[in-house]
Design a protein around this motif. Sequence first.
Motif, PDB file in Angstrom:
ATOM      1  N   LEU A  24      53.283  -4.117  95.658  1.00 47.11           N
ATOM      2  CA  LEU A  24      52.652  -4.097  94.337  1.00 47.11           C
ATOM      3  C   LEU A  24      52.871  -5.414  93.610  1.00 47.11           C
ATOM      4  O   LEU A  24      51.978  -5.910  92.927  1.00 47.11           O
ATOM      5  CB  LEU A  24      53.213  -2.946  93.497  1.00 47.11           C
ATOM      6  CG  LEU A  24      52.842  -1.547  93.932  1.00 47.11           C
ATOM      7  CD1 LEU A  24      53.612  -0.514  93.115  1.00 47.11           C
ATOM      8  CD2 LEU A  24      51.362  -1.314  93.816  1.00 47.11           C
ATOM      9  N   LYS A  31      45.041  -3.682  89.112  1.00 42.69           N
ATOM     10  CA  LYS A  31      45.533  -3.514  87.742  1.00 42.69           C
ATOM     11  C   LYS A  31      46.511  -2.354  87.652  1.00 42.69           C
ATOM     12  O   LYS A  31      46.372  -1.341  88.342  1.00 42.69           O
ATOM     13  CB  LYS A  31      44.356  -3.243  86.801  1.00 42.69           C
ATOM     14  CG  LYS A  31      43.316  -4.337  86.786  1.00 42.69           C
ATOM     15  CD  LYS A  31      43.760  -5.447  85.909  1.00 42.69           C
ATOM     16  CE  LYS A  31      42.651  -6.460  85.761  1.00 42.69           C
ATOM     17  NZ  LYS A  31      43.119  -7.731  85.357  1.00 42.69           N
ATOM     18  N   LEU A  32      47.464  -2.473  86.762  1.00 48.37           N
ATOM     19  CA  LEU A  32      48.453  -1.430  86.521  1.00 48.37           C
ATOM     20  C   LEU A  32      47.782  -0.135  86.051  1.00 48.37           C
ATOM     21  O   LEU A  32      48.243   0.956  86.372  1.00 48.37           O
ATOM     22  CB  LEU A  32      49.486  -1.915  85.498  1.00 48.37           C
ATOM     23  CG  LEU A  32      50.617  -0.964  85.149  1.00 48.37           C
ATOM     24  CD1 LEU A  32      51.402  -0.545  86.385  1.00 48.37           C
ATOM     25  CD2 LEU A  32      51.543  -1.602  84.134  1.00 48.37           C
ATOM     26  N   GLU A  33      46.682  -0.257  85.340  1.00 47.89           N
ATOM     27  CA  GLU A  33      45.978   0.928  84.838  1.00 47.89           C
ATOM     28  C   GLU A  33      45.593   1.878  85.967  1.00 47.89           C
ATOM     29  O   GLU A  33      45.665   3.101  85.813  1.00 47.89           O
ATOM     30  CB  GLU A  33      44.701   0.534  84.075  1.00 47.89           C
ATOM     31  CG  GLU A  33      44.944  -0.206  82.797  1.00 47.89           C
ATOM     32  CD  GLU A  33      44.941  -1.732  82.985  1.00 47.89           C
ATOM     33  OE1 GLU A  33      45.041  -2.222  84.135  1.00 47.89           O
ATOM     34  OE2 GLU A  33      44.864  -2.428  81.974  1.00 47.89           O
ATOM     35  N   TYR A  35      47.138   2.340  88.814  1.00 52.93           N
ATOM     36  CA  TYR A  35      48.329   3.028  89.284  1.00 52.93           C
ATOM     37  C   TYR A  35      48.760   4.113  88.302  1.00 52.93           C
ATOM     38  O   TYR A  35      49.208   5.185  88.710  1.00 52.93           O
ATOM     39  CB  TYR A  35      49.467   2.038  89.527  1.00 52.93           C
ATOM     40  CG  TYR A  35      49.153   1.072  90.635  1.00 52.93           C
ATOM     41  CD1 TYR A  35      49.085   1.503  91.958  1.00 52.93           C
ATOM     42  CD2 TYR A  35      48.901  -0.266  90.368  1.00 52.93           C
ATOM     43  CE1 TYR A  35      48.781   0.629  92.978  1.00 52.93           C
ATOM     44  CE2 TYR A  35      48.602  -1.143  91.398  1.00 52.93           C
ATOM     45  CZ  TYR A  35      48.543  -0.695  92.695  1.00 52.93           C
ATOM     46  OH  TYR A  35      48.239  -1.553  93.710  1.00 52.93           O
ATOM     47  N   LEU A  91      50.378  -1.747  78.039  1.00 49.89           N
ATOM     48  CA  LEU A  91      49.400  -2.470  78.858  1.00 49.89           C
ATOM     49  C   LEU A  91      48.820  -3.694  78.161  1.00 49.89           C
ATOM     50  O   LEU A  91      48.532  -4.696  78.813  1.00 49.89           O
ATOM     51  CB  LEU A  91      48.265  -1.532  79.291  1.00 49.89           C
ATOM     52  CG  LEU A  91      48.635  -0.529  80.373  1.00 49.89           C
ATOM     53  CD1 LEU A  91      47.476   0.416  80.638  1.00 49.89           C
ATOM     54  CD2 LEU A  91      49.070  -1.220  81.640  1.00 49.89           C
ATOM     55  N   GLN A  96      54.428  -6.725  83.834  1.00 44.37           N
ATOM     56  CA  GLN A  96      54.362  -6.839  85.283  1.00 44.37           C
ATOM     57  C   GLN A  96      54.420  -5.460  85.918  1.00 44.37           C
ATOM     58  O   GLN A  96      55.259  -4.621  85.562  1.00 44.37           O
ATOM     59  CB  GLN A  96      55.506  -7.696  85.806  1.00 44.37           C
ATOM     60  CG  GLN A  96      55.373  -9.148  85.437  1.00 44.37           C
ATOM     61  CD  GLN A  96      56.465  -9.966  86.098  1.00 44.37           C
ATOM     62  OE1 GLN A  96      57.316  -9.464  86.827  1.00 44.37           O
ATOM     63  NE2 GLN A  96      56.429 -11.265  85.851  1.00 44.37           N
ATOM     64  N   LYS A  97      53.528  -5.235  86.886  1.00 46.25           N
ATOM     65  CA  LYS A  97      53.419  -3.932  87.539  1.00 46.25           C
ATOM     66  C   LYS A  97      54.727  -3.496  88.168  1.00 46.25           C
ATOM     67  O   LYS A  97      55.198  -2.385  87.929  1.00 46.25           O
ATOM     68  CB  LYS A  97      52.358  -3.971  88.644  1.00 46.25           C
ATOM     69  CG  LYS A  97      50.958  -4.012  88.193  1.00 46.25           C
ATOM     70  CD  LYS A  97      50.035  -3.994  89.395  1.00 46.25           C
ATOM     71  CE  LYS A  97      50.187  -5.296  90.118  1.00 46.25           C
ATOM     72  NZ  LYS A  97      49.053  -5.733  90.890  1.00 46.25           N
ATOM     73  N   SER A  98      55.264  -4.351  89.010  1.00 44.33           N
ATOM     74  CA  SER A  98      56.434  -3.926  89.777  1.00 44.33           C
ATOM     75  C   SER A  98      57.628  -3.636  88.871  1.00 44.33           C
ATOM     76  O   SER A  98      58.357  -2.668  89.100  1.00 44.33           O
ATOM     77  CB  SER A  98      56.795  -4.954  90.836  1.00 44.33           C
ATOM     78  OG  SER A  98      57.084  -6.196  90.247  1.00 44.33           O
ATOM     79  N   LEU A 101      56.943  -0.248  87.059  1.00 52.23           N
ATOM     80  CA  LEU A 101      57.057   0.907  87.940  1.00 52.23           C
ATOM     81  C   LEU A 101      58.484   1.098  88.448  1.00 52.23           C
ATOM     82  O   LEU A 101      58.940   2.234  88.592  1.00 52.23           O
ATOM     83  CB  LEU A 101      56.062   0.789  89.089  1.00 52.23           C
ATOM     84  CG  LEU A 101      54.593   0.832  88.649  1.00 52.23           C
ATOM     85  CD1 LEU A 101      53.662   0.568  89.816  1.00 52.23           C
ATOM     86  CD2 LEU A 101      54.251   2.146  87.967  1.00 52.23           C
TER      87      LEU A 101
END
Length: 113
Positions: A24, A31-33, A35, A91, A96-98, A101
């Motif tokens: 990820l 995009k994070l959205e 996920y 958002l 950052q995604k990682s 999460l």
Amino acid sequence: MLALLKTGAGSASYASWLPVSEALGRSKSEKLELYLKLLYDLLRDVTVLGEGGTAIRNFDLRADLSALAERVSRRWIINAVKSVDEIAALLRRNIQKSIALDGLLMRLRGAGN
């Protein structure tokens, strides 16, 4: 995202989440959205299965989701949804995604089942 929920519920080790998290982090186009939407859908299915329902959206994951539904409490699911809500509220800040999460995973693991 199923790996995140399984690890957060304690049915999988942190080592099973690590490759997913790394992938990820390397993925710049997703995009994070997306996920977060998937997490909401999976949590919905876990809730439905936990209440004895059958109308789930991710029927191909029924076995994994059923096992997860048996393992977690309603309180854990509510905490998970609230945590995803908090990430969704951030958002606009281009988080950052990682990291987001991984933080969610730690909150879920610390919440107990």
